[in-house]
Write an enzyme that holds these catalytic residues in place. Structure first.
Site, short mmCIF file in Angstrom:
data_model
loop_
_atom_site.label_atom_id
_atom_site.label_comp_id
_atom_site.label_asym_id
_atom_site.label_seq_id
_atom_site.Cartn_x
_atom_site.Cartn_y
_atom_site.Cartn_z
N CYS A 152 11.56 -5.93 -24.50
CA CYS A 152 10.59 -5.17 -23.91
C CYS A 152 10.11 -5.19 -22.49
CB CYS A 152 9.34 -5.57 -24.64
SG CYS A 152 9.61 -5.83 -26.31
N1 SAJ Z 1 8.59 -15.02 -19.65
C1 SAJ Z 1 8.43 -15.69 -18.41
N2 SAJ Z 1 7.38 -16.11 -17.99
C2 SAJ Z 1 6.38 -15.95 -18.62
C3 SAJ Z 1 6.31 -15.22 -19.70
C4 SAJ Z 1 7.40 -14.53 -20.19
O1 SAJ Z 1 9.54 -15.94 -17.50
O2 SAJ Z 1 5.27 -16.48 -18.22
C5 SAJ Z 1 9.90 -14.47 -19.81
C6 SAJ Z 1 10.17 -15.01 -21.24
O3 SAJ Z 1 11.18 -16.02 -20.98
C7 SAJ Z 1 11.41 -13.78 -21.76
C8 SAJ Z 1 10.45 -12.57 -21.35
O4 SAJ Z 1 9.73 -13.02 -20.16
O5 SAJ Z 1 12.45 -13.87 -21.44
C9 SAJ Z 1 9.60 -11.59 -22.21
O6 SAJ Z 1 8.61 -12.81 -22.80
P1 SAJ Z 1 7.38 -12.36 -23.70
O7 SAJ Z 1 6.50 -13.57 -23.93
O8 SAJ Z 1 6.63 -11.17 -23.31
O9 SAJ Z 1 8.24 -11.99 -25.22
P2 SAJ Z 1 8.73 -10.64 -25.86
O10 SAJ Z 1 9.07 -9.89 -24.92
O11 SAJ Z 1 9.02 -11.16 -27.20
O12 SAJ Z 1 7.13 -10.07 -26.44
C10 SAJ Z 1 6.30 -9.34 -25.68
C11 SAJ Z 1 5.03 -9.69 -26.41
N3 SAJ Z 1 4.57 -10.93 -25.62
C12 SAJ Z 1 3.34 -11.41 -25.59
O13 SAJ Z 1 2.62 -10.62 -25.64
C13 SAJ Z 1 3.33 -12.90 -25.30
C14 SAJ Z 1 4.26 -8.39 -25.78
O14 SAJ Z 1 4.32 -8.46 -24.47
C15 SAJ Z 1 4.74 -7.23 -26.49
O15 SAJ Z 1 3.98 -7.11 -27.77
C16 SAJ Z 1 6.32 -7.41 -26.95
O16 SAJ Z 1 6.88 -7.81 -25.77
C17 SAJ Z 1 6.76 -5.98 -27.28
O17 SAJ Z 1 7.23 -5.53 -28.27
O18 SAJ Z 1 6.43 -5.20 -26.37
#
Ligand code: SAJ
Length: 431
Positions: free
Chosen positions: A271
């Site tokens: 995502c």
């Molecule tokens: N990440 C960082 N720093 C942060 C947060 C995340 O480096 O502070 C990285 C993570 O390690 C990962 C990536 O970003 O590699 C994505 O992380 P994520 O927590 O956004 O995880 P996803 O992609 O599984 O889920 C996200 C959802 N996450 C949250 O809301 C916490 C949300 O944005 C969406 O509902 C989902 O993608 C989607 O399906 O769109």
């Protein structure tokens, strides 16, 4: 209206096209709510697993699938024939990017073409796949209207509703996460609201399908740009000789106007790396350059190389070249607690290190094998020998359950890209 009547009397049948990490949990929720669900899964292997009562989605237990399949509440098909008996059809297929960074809507188009010839008067079709603003109106609607010359909003109904699944998140579920819905017209919106109201506590109605599409992209672009900000802050701190984790921790004590994000070796998953680029692509077609969002993509995309440069720097300090050095990566999944390593920045780090001639291995209890850089890698057991053999142990995803104190004790050098070793002694450098 047939759909509303059947939703009220609990005899509504819902078709869900695409039983992945979005579609399968949705199918289970509707089936648990008492509706008959027809799940259409193009992969025969996945369909067979589901029919045998097995789940391949971490958040959906086998028992849930088995019970619903056995009771007949959840029927699994591999083509769209069964959809004609449904009052509502939800499309949850992937929308990857092509190599050119243009959206690849082939799965959405294929799903619409499977639905269109079987469309029934009064049916509601909802797209959940994350996509650029305008897709529902410009791509989905024409395909569905074509076979009978029908009109969306009159002969059938059409809406968009973004998925908000956060894999591994047990706090926020389908039921308690507010659901945004936007139809091509008021009637479509109203019906989408009635449908999701069967399984979601709070429905958020917006003015159109396009608005609902953009809401999703704002949510994920918000994350991407804030992650890019702290990733840049990590490099600022490195230059200033400060600890970015201390800085973010302290800023996070501000009780208003701040939301912490954490730096890392890049961003992964299906995502956050992709969604902002869906918006960028569309806006460029409309002659608008979303520079800020694009810059975030560049900053986040540059983190794997930055992490490798830091590992190289650690080796250089001890007179070692990357070439021939042994690097053990800890955690290749795209985030802690999941087994999914798609788009994980760890794959880029692996590739870059291998390209420089390093001997790369990884350990990730969630990822027993990983296909990357043209070969299949196996997770190495985290033995004392594995830790001592490595010239650098690089923590890229901080899964729980790893004894990081032991890693610091046994490893010659540790590069910690996720602050997993906070407060621990050892020869550790942090991002
Ligand atoms: N990440 C960082 N720093 C942060 C947060 C995340 O480096 O502070 C990285 C993570 O390690 C990962 C990536 O970003 O590699 C994505 O992380 P994520 O927590 O956004 O995880 P996803 O992609 O599984 O889920 C996200 C959802 N996450 C949250 O809301 C916490 C949300 O944005 C969406 O509902 C989902 O993608 C989607 O399906 O769109």
């Amino acid at each position: 209206m047939e759909l509303e009547k059947r939703l009220r009397d609990g005899t509504a049948r819902v078709g869900i096209v695409g039983l992945g990490y979005v579609g399968l949990p949705l199918a289970v929720e509707f089936a648990r709510a008492g509706l008959r669900v027809v799940g259409v899964e193009a992969s025969p292997a996945r369909a067979a697993l589901l029919r045998r009562g097995r789940s391949y989605v971490g958040d959906v237990p086998d028992a849930a699938v088995a019970g619903l399949v056995r009771s007949g509440r959840l029927e699994v098909a591999v083509d769209g024939r069964a959809l004609e008996d449904c009052e509502a059809i939800i499309i949850c297929v992937q929308t990857p990017l092509r190599k050119s960074k243009a959206p690849d809507l082939s799965a959405v188009v294929a799903a619409c073409k499977a639905v269109a010839p079987r469309l029934k008067r009064g049916q509601l079709v909802v797209l959940e796949s994350t996509t650029y603003p305008g897709t529902t109106d410009e791509v989905v609607r024409p395909i569905l209207e074509k076979p009978n010359g029908w009109r969306a909003g009159r002969d059938f109904f059409l809406a968009f509703s973004p998925e908000r699944v956060d894999p591994g998140n047990s706090r926020w579920t389908i039921a308690n996460t507010p659901k945004v819905v936007g139809g091509v017209d008021a009637e479509s919106t109203r019906l989408a609201r009635a449908l999701y109201g069967k399984i979601v506590e709070k429905i958020v109605v917006v003015s159109s399908a396009k608005a609902a599409e953009l809401v999703k992209l704002l949510e994920n672009s918000f994350r991407a740009v804030n992650i890019a900000l702290v990733n840049e802050m990590a490099q600022v701190c490195r230059t200033l000789g400060l600890d970015v984790w201390e800085i973010v921790d302290a800023a996070a004590t501000k009780p208003f106007g701040f939301m912490p994000f954490w730096p890392g070796p890049g961003i992964g998953g299906h995502c956050i790396p992709k969604d902002p680029q869906l918006l960028t692509w569309k806006m460029k077609k409309l002659h608008f350059e979303p520079r800020f969002i694009e810059l975030a993509t560049v900053v986040n995309g540059g983190m794997p190389a930055y992490a490798v440069s830091r590992i190289a720097g650690m080796l250089k300090k001890e007179g070692r070249a990357v070439k021939g050095s042994r690097v053990l990566l800890l955690g290749v999944a795209y985030k802690p607690g999941v087994s999914d390593y798609r788009e994980s920045p760890a794959l880029d780090v692996m590739h870059l290190l291998a390209e420089k001639g390093a001997k790369v291995e990884y350990h990730d209890a969630f990822v027993p094998t990983a296909a990357a850089a043209g070969r299949t890698w196996r997770s190495r057991a985290l033995t004392d020998k594995a830790l001592k053999d490595a010239d650098v142990v690089a923590i890229l995803t901080a899964h729980k359950g790893v004894d990081y104190a032991r890693v610091c004790r046994l490893a010659r050098r540790v590069f910690d890209a996720r602050n997993a070793t906070a407060g621990l002694a050892g020869r550790v450098e942090r991002l």
